[in-house]
Design a protein around this motif. Structure first.
Motif, mmCIF file in Angstrom:
data_model
loop_
_atom_site.group_PDB
_atom_site.id
_atom_site.type_symbol
_atom_site.label_atom_id
_atom_site.label_comp_id
_atom_site.label_asym_id
_atom_site.label_seq_id
_atom_site.Cartn_x
_atom_site.Cartn_y
_atom_site.Cartn_z
ATOM 1 N N ASN A 181 34.525 49.665 39.202
ATOM 2 C CA ASN A 181 35.775 49.682 39.942
ATOM 3 C C ASN A 181 36.928 49.960 38.978
ATOM 4 N N CYS A 229 39.782 47.992 35.118
ATOM 5 C CA CYS A 229 38.459 48.387 35.577
ATOM 6 C C CYS A 229 37.504 47.225 35.341
ATOM 7 N N SER A 254 41.094 41.582 42.868
ATOM 8 C CA SER A 254 40.218 42.656 43.341
ATOM 9 C C SER A 254 38.750 42.258 43.223
ATOM 10 N N SER A 273 35.863 41.752 46.234
ATOM 11 C CA SER A 273 34.581 42.456 46.226
ATOM 12 C C SER A 273 33.391 41.515 46.370
#
Length: 227
Positions: free
Chosen positions: A2, A53, A139, A143
């Motif tokens: 990601n 990321c 984030s 997920s």
């Protein structure tokens, strides 16, 4: 993996966080410093490209050796971090950065010899990197929500007895030479400097602590100023 690009506004930086990082604690800087701070923030907003990321992978945690093994890579994370990762089903590895444009901005200020703005930009960059890491955690949680999982605090090489040289083992796990555009030097320092890397445990039985400095014996850590 990601990967997410952010804007300054998405970071959600508050004035209080900037004042604290600059060493003012709960106080407000004088008017001249506030004017310089506003000027620096205004310039940074026009070009800033922070990003993060992360990826999640299964691994094996050894609480006797205080190691975390991912595929053929074994990380010596130390006793403190190993204990905080116990109960994890998997592990998220991350890199967050203020970006190369911010690095170049800091260099330009240094070349101009504008030490007030150099000081302000240094504090601002630290906050940017940490807030990008906060957005990364959000984030990550989104997920894993569908699995009913939670996540631990984030832990980085260089803290809690996890030696910074372990960056040399962590970075290759991303499968790309420069995750999020972050370069790792032979001495294990990241460029852009205002970057954060590390690991987070995820699973149904892990916990996230509001304050973890009591677990660590590194009394010079910059995060202690947040208490």
């Amino acid at each position: 993996m990601n990967k997410v690009a952010l804007t300054y506004e998405q970071l959600g930086i508050t004035s209080a966080e900037l004042y604290e990082q600059m060493g003012y604690g709960a106080s407000v800087p004088d008017e001249s410093i506030l004017q310089e701070l506003d000027a620096v923030v205004g310039e940074v907003k026009s070009f800033l490209q922070p990003s993060f990321c992360f990826f999640v992978k299964y691994g094996s945690l050894d609480l006797q050796e205080n190691t975390l093994t991912i595929d053929d890579t074994t990380l010596s994370v130390g006793k403190i971090i190993a204990r905080q990762l116990r109960g994890a089903e998997a592990y998220a590895f991350f890199v967050c950065t203020a970006g190369m444009d911010f690095e170049n901005y800091q260099r330009q200020l240094m070349e101009k010899g504008d030490m007030v703005r150099v000081f302000i930009a240094d504090a601002l960059g630290s906050v940017i990197a940490e807030k990008a890491a906060d957005r990364m955690e959000e984030s990550l949680q989104m997920s894993i929500d569908k699995l009913g999982w939670k996540h631990t605090n984030r832990f980085s090489p260089g803290y809690c007895s996890w030696h910074v040289s372990q960056q040399q083992l962590l970075f290759p796990l991303f499968g790309t030479p420069e995750p999020c555009g972050v370069h790792l030097s032979d001495s294990s320092l990241m460029t852009p400097i205002k970057s954060v890397s590390g690991v987070i445990g995820v699973g149904p039985d892990v916990r996230h602590l509001d304050y973890t400095c009591g677990l660590c014996d590194f009394d010079k850590c910059y995060k202690r100023r947040r208490r």
